[in-house]
Design a protein around this motif. Structure first.
Motif, PDB file in Angstrom:
ATOM      1  N   ARG A  25       0.832  -1.210   0.000  1.00 57.75           N
ATOM      2  CA  ARG A  25       0.000   0.000   0.000  1.00 57.75           C
ATOM      3  C   ARG A  25       0.865   1.257   0.000  1.00 57.75           C
ATOM      4  NH1 ARG A  25      -4.328  -3.082   2.612  1.00 57.75           N
ATOM      5  NH2 ARG A  25      -3.165  -3.258   4.551  1.00 57.75           N
ATOM      6  N   ARG A  26       1.935   1.228   0.793  1.00 56.76           N
ATOM      7  CA  ARG A  26       2.834   2.386   0.843  1.00 56.76           C
ATOM      8  C   ARG A  26       3.539   2.590  -0.509  1.00 56.76           C
ATOM      9  NH1 ARG A  26       3.698   0.519   6.242  1.00 56.76           N
ATOM     10  NH2 ARG A  26       5.449  -0.775   5.587  1.00 56.76           N
ATOM     11  N   ALA A  27       3.844   1.506  -1.174  1.00 56.88           N
ATOM     12  CA  ALA A  27       4.583   1.590  -2.440  1.00 56.88           C
ATOM     13  C   ALA A  27       3.694   1.916  -3.634  1.00 56.88           C
ATOM     14  CB  ALA A  27       5.319   0.272  -2.693  1.00 56.88           C
ATOM     15  N   TYR A  28       2.438   1.411  -3.607  1.00 57.35           N
ATOM     16  CA  TYR A  28       1.615   1.506  -4.816  1.00 57.35           C
ATOM     17  C   TYR A  28       0.286   2.244  -4.644  1.00 57.35           C
ATOM     18  CZ  TYR A  28       4.779  -2.139  -6.504  1.00 57.35           C
ATOM     19  OH  TYR A  28       5.893  -2.861  -6.876  1.00 57.35           O
ATOM     20  N   GLY A  29      -0.264   2.273  -3.433  1.00 52.32           N
ATOM     21  CA  GLY A  29      -1.587   2.857  -3.220  1.00 52.32           C
ATOM     22  C   GLY A  29      -2.603   1.792  -2.852  1.00 52.32           C
ATOM     23  N   MET A  30      -3.753   1.821  -3.495  1.00 49.83           N
ATOM     24  CA  MET A  30      -4.828   0.868  -3.191  1.00 49.83           C
ATOM     25  C   MET A  30      -4.450  -0.528  -3.687  1.00 49.83           C
ATOM     26  SD  MET A  30      -8.077   1.214  -1.907  1.00 49.83           S
ATOM     27  CE  MET A  30      -8.850   2.697  -2.532  1.00 49.83           C
ATOM     28  N   VAL A  31      -4.525  -1.505  -2.778  1.00 53.26           N
ATOM     29  CA  VAL A  31      -4.062  -2.867  -3.082  1.00 53.26           C
ATOM     30  C   VAL A  31      -5.196  -3.870  -2.920  1.00 53.26           C
ATOM     31  CG1 VAL A  31      -2.540  -4.729  -2.298  1.00 53.26           C
ATOM     32  CG2 VAL A  31      -1.660  -2.404  -2.479  1.00 53.26           C
ATOM     33  N   GLY A  32      -5.297  -4.783  -3.880  1.00 54.83           N
ATOM     34  CA  GLY A  32      -6.253  -5.882  -3.784  1.00 54.83           C
ATOM     35  C   GLY A  32      -5.532  -7.215  -3.747  1.00 54.83           C
ATOM     36  N   GLY A  33      -6.054  -8.135  -2.966  1.00 58.33           N
ATOM     37  CA  GLY A  33      -5.501  -9.489  -2.907  1.00 58.33           C
ATOM     38  C   GLY A  33      -6.412 -10.449  -3.650  1.00 58.33           C
ATOM     39  N   GLU A 112     -12.023 -10.915 -13.973  1.00 50.91           N
ATOM     40  CA  GLU A 112     -13.400 -10.523 -13.672  1.00 50.91           C
ATOM     41  C   GLU A 112     -13.532 -10.054 -12.234  1.00 50.91           C
ATOM     42  OE1 GLU A 112     -17.919 -12.460 -13.635  1.00 50.91           O
ATOM     43  OE2 GLU A 112     -16.237 -13.633 -14.405  1.00 50.91           O
ATOM     44  N   SER A 113     -12.846 -10.727 -11.322  1.00 52.21           N
ATOM     45  CA  SER A 113     -12.916 -10.327  -9.908  1.00 52.21           C
ATOM     46  C   SER A 113     -12.304  -8.947  -9.696  1.00 52.21           C
ATOM     47  CB  SER A 113     -12.222 -11.364  -9.015  1.00 52.21           C
ATOM     48  OG  SER A 113     -10.806 -11.299  -9.108  1.00 52.21           O
ATOM     49  N   ILE A 114     -11.238  -8.648 -10.431  1.00 53.28           N
ATOM     50  CA  ILE A 114     -10.616  -7.322 -10.352  1.00 53.28           C
ATOM     51  C   ILE A 114     -11.577  -6.251 -10.864  1.00 53.28           C
ATOM     52  CG2 ILE A 114      -8.767  -5.852 -11.256  1.00 53.28           C
ATOM     53  CD1 ILE A 114      -7.004  -8.376 -11.392  1.00 53.28           C
ATOM     54  N   GLU A 115     -12.189  -6.520 -12.003  1.00 51.64           N
ATOM     55  CA  GLU A 115     -13.130  -5.563 -12.596  1.00 51.64           C
ATOM     56  C   GLU A 115     -14.289  -5.267 -11.651  1.00 51.64           C
ATOM     57  OE1 GLU A 115     -14.203  -7.477 -16.210  1.00 51.64           O
ATOM     58  OE2 GLU A 115     -12.248  -7.157 -17.154  1.00 51.64           O
ATOM     59  N   LYS A 116     -14.811  -6.307 -10.995  1.00 52.89           N
ATOM     60  CA  LYS A 116     -15.940  -6.110 -10.087  1.00 52.89           C
ATOM     61  C   LYS A 116     -15.508  -5.354  -8.827  1.00 52.89           C
ATOM     62  CE  LYS A 116     -18.851  -9.909 -11.668  1.00 52.89           C
ATOM     63  NZ  LYS A 116     -19.547 -11.164 -11.304  1.00 52.89           N
ATOM     64  N   LEU A 129      -8.195   0.958  -7.953  1.00 53.46           N
ATOM     65  CA  LEU A 129      -7.314  -0.134  -7.541  1.00 53.46           C
ATOM     66  C   LEU A 129      -5.991   0.012  -8.282  1.00 53.46           C
ATOM     67  CD1 LEU A 129      -7.042  -2.730  -5.890  1.00 53.46           C
ATOM     68  CD2 LEU A 129      -8.117  -3.969  -7.781  1.00 53.46           C
ATOM     69  N   ASP A 130      -4.905   0.147  -7.529  1.00 52.12           N
ATOM     70  CA  ASP A 130      -3.601   0.445  -8.135  1.00 52.12           C
ATOM     71  C   ASP A 130      -2.720  -0.779  -8.337  1.00 52.12           C
ATOM     72  OD1 ASP A 130      -3.957   3.386  -8.069  1.00 52.12           O
ATOM     73  OD2 ASP A 130      -3.929   3.076  -5.890  1.00 52.12           O
ATOM     74  N   SER A 140      -2.091 -10.990 -17.629  1.00 45.32           N
ATOM     75  CA  SER A 140      -1.791 -10.019 -18.680  1.00 45.32           C
ATOM     76  C   SER A 140      -3.056  -9.211 -18.960  1.00 45.32           C
ATOM     77  CB  SER A 140      -1.334 -10.733 -19.956  1.00 45.32           C
ATOM     78  OG  SER A 140      -2.348 -11.598 -20.430  1.00 45.32           O
ATOM     79  N   GLY A 141      -2.875  -8.024 -19.529  1.00 45.24           N
ATOM     80  CA  GLY A 141      -4.021  -7.233 -19.945  1.00 45.24           C
ATOM     81  C   GLY A 141      -4.810  -6.580 -18.831  1.00 45.24           C
ATOM     82  N   ILE A 142      -4.173  -6.333 -17.682  1.00 41.36           N
ATOM     83  CA  ILE A 142      -4.847  -5.584 -16.616  1.00 41.36           C
ATOM     84  C   ILE A 142      -4.140  -4.244 -16.442  1.00 41.36           C
ATOM     85  CG2 ILE A 142      -5.682  -7.643 -15.416  1.00 41.36           C
ATOM     86  CD1 ILE A 142      -3.429  -7.245 -13.360  1.00 41.36           C
ATOM     87  N   SER A 143      -4.863  -3.250 -15.961  1.00 39.60           N
ATOM     88  CA  SER A 143      -4.287  -1.912 -15.839  1.00 39.60           C
ATOM     89  C   SER A 143      -3.452  -1.747 -14.571  1.00 39.60           C
ATOM     90  CB  SER A 143      -5.401  -0.863 -15.863  1.00 39.60           C
ATOM     91  OG  SER A 143      -6.314  -1.069 -14.796  1.00 39.60           O
ATOM     92  N   GLN A 144      -3.644  -2.623 -13.605  1.00 43.19           N
ATOM     93  CA  GLN A 144      -2.914  -2.532 -12.343  1.00 43.19           C
ATOM     94  C   GLN A 144      -1.526  -3.179 -12.458  1.00 43.19           C
ATOM     95  OE1 GLN A 144      -5.909  -4.031 -12.636  1.00 43.19           O
ATOM     96  NE2 GLN A 144      -7.248  -2.474 -11.773  1.00 43.19           N
ATOM     97  N   SER A 145      -0.592  -2.674 -11.682  1.00 42.35           N
ATOM     98  CA  SER A 145       0.654  -3.405 -11.503  1.00 42.35           C
ATOM     99  C   SER A 145       0.353  -4.599 -10.608  1.00 42.35           C
ATOM    100  CB  SER A 145       1.724  -2.508 -10.875  1.00 42.35           C
ATOM    101  OG  SER A 145       1.257  -1.930  -9.669  1.00 42.35           O
ATOM    102  N   GLN A 146       1.234  -5.595 -10.610  1.00 43.63           N
ATOM    103  CA  GLN A 146       0.939  -6.818  -9.862  1.00 43.63           C
ATOM    104  C   GLN A 146       2.202  -7.432  -9.278  1.00 43.63           C
ATOM    105  OE1 GLN A 146      -0.143 -10.256 -12.575  1.00 43.63           O
ATOM    106  NE2 GLN A 146       0.052  -8.650 -14.131  1.00 43.63           N
ATOM    107  N   THR A 147       1.996  -8.188  -8.208  1.00 43.23           N
ATOM    108  CA  THR A 147       3.076  -8.945  -7.589  1.00 43.23           C
ATOM    109  C   THR A 147       2.577 -10.357  -7.326  1.00 43.23           C
ATOM    110  OG1 THR A 147       3.916  -6.960  -6.466  1.00 43.23           O
ATOM    111  CG2 THR A 147       4.683  -9.092  -5.652  1.00 43.23           C
TER     112      THR A 147
END
Length: 221
Positions: A25-33, A112-116, A129-130, A140-147
């Motif tokens: 969160r500190r590095a990227y902003g809003m984070v989803g798991g 789909e879960s990210i989009e929702k 969501l960042d 692939s093909g998502i706008s967010q960075s990922q780990t």
């Protein structure tokens, strides 16, 4: 272990897993798991979930869904849906799995879960969501960075929460299917290839929810 010791252990687990997410969160902003359930069963959908928490979430007991009892998962499911900033659920059925394979179907369910989750954040005017933390899959093909996080459901609070929501969601679906297609033991095996399930296949045949690509060796017999 006493009740007090168990509570203290849960508190420490919460702080450790939340701190793991806080770094992102500190590095990227809003984070989803993100996590999924249902890659291995012979029938039913693959279900993915994306959970977005803030840094003050205080739900005790969140852990890898496989380590929790059904009752505990159900309790946590309600708390997660109540306290998360956003929860998105994606699923792909057996027909999609047969058409494009289970890995690609899993990735589509995750997207789909990210989009929702994004739509829920937008609806609540909470921002965008960042970054996403994913348990061992690269999208692939998502706008967010990922780990990618190996064994993420044991390290990240949001991934563990996603594993719980995905598990409860899919289990409820399979319990409903068990009423529609009795004789396969779906209410207990959740579609996995148990002896009861194969016995049902031999006695009643393949249902519309079975993954034909998973049953080639059975059909060849």
């Amino acid at each position: 272990m006493t009740k007090e010791e168990r509570l203290e252990k849960q508190k420490q687990k919460l702080l450790t897993m939340r701190a793991f997410d806080d770094e992102y969160r500190r590095a990227y902003g809003m984070v989803g798991g993100i996590d999924e359930v249902g890659r291995g069963p012979l029938c039913g959908p693959v279900v993915a979930c994306c959970v977005v928490f803030d840094n003050s979430v205080d739900i005790l007991g969140i852990d890898d869904s496989k380590k929790l009892s059904k009752k505990h998962r159900e309790e946590l499911y309600d708390l997660i849906l109540d306290k998360a900033l956003a929860v998105g659920i994606g699923q792909k059925d057996n027909k999609v799995i047969d058409e494009i394979n289970i890995l690609e179907a899993t990735k589509l369910a995750m997207k789909e879960s990210i989009e929702k989750a994004e739509k829920m954040l937008e609806k609540r005017d909470l921002g965008s969501l960042d970054h996403v933390l994913i348990d061992a899959v690269t999208l692939s093909g998502i706008s967010q960075s990922q780990t990618g996080i190996v064994k993420g459901d044991t390290k990240s609070l949001s991934i563990a929460a996603a594993s719980i929501v995905a598990k409860v969601t899919r289990d409820r679906m399979m319990e409903a299917y068990a009423e529609q297609y009795p004789g396969y033991g779906l209410e207990s095996n959740m579609g996995y290839g148990t002896a009861k399930h194969y016995e049902g296949l031999r006695q009643y045949g393949i249902t519309p929810i079975h993954r034909l690509s998973f049953l080639k060796s059975f059909m060849d017999k």
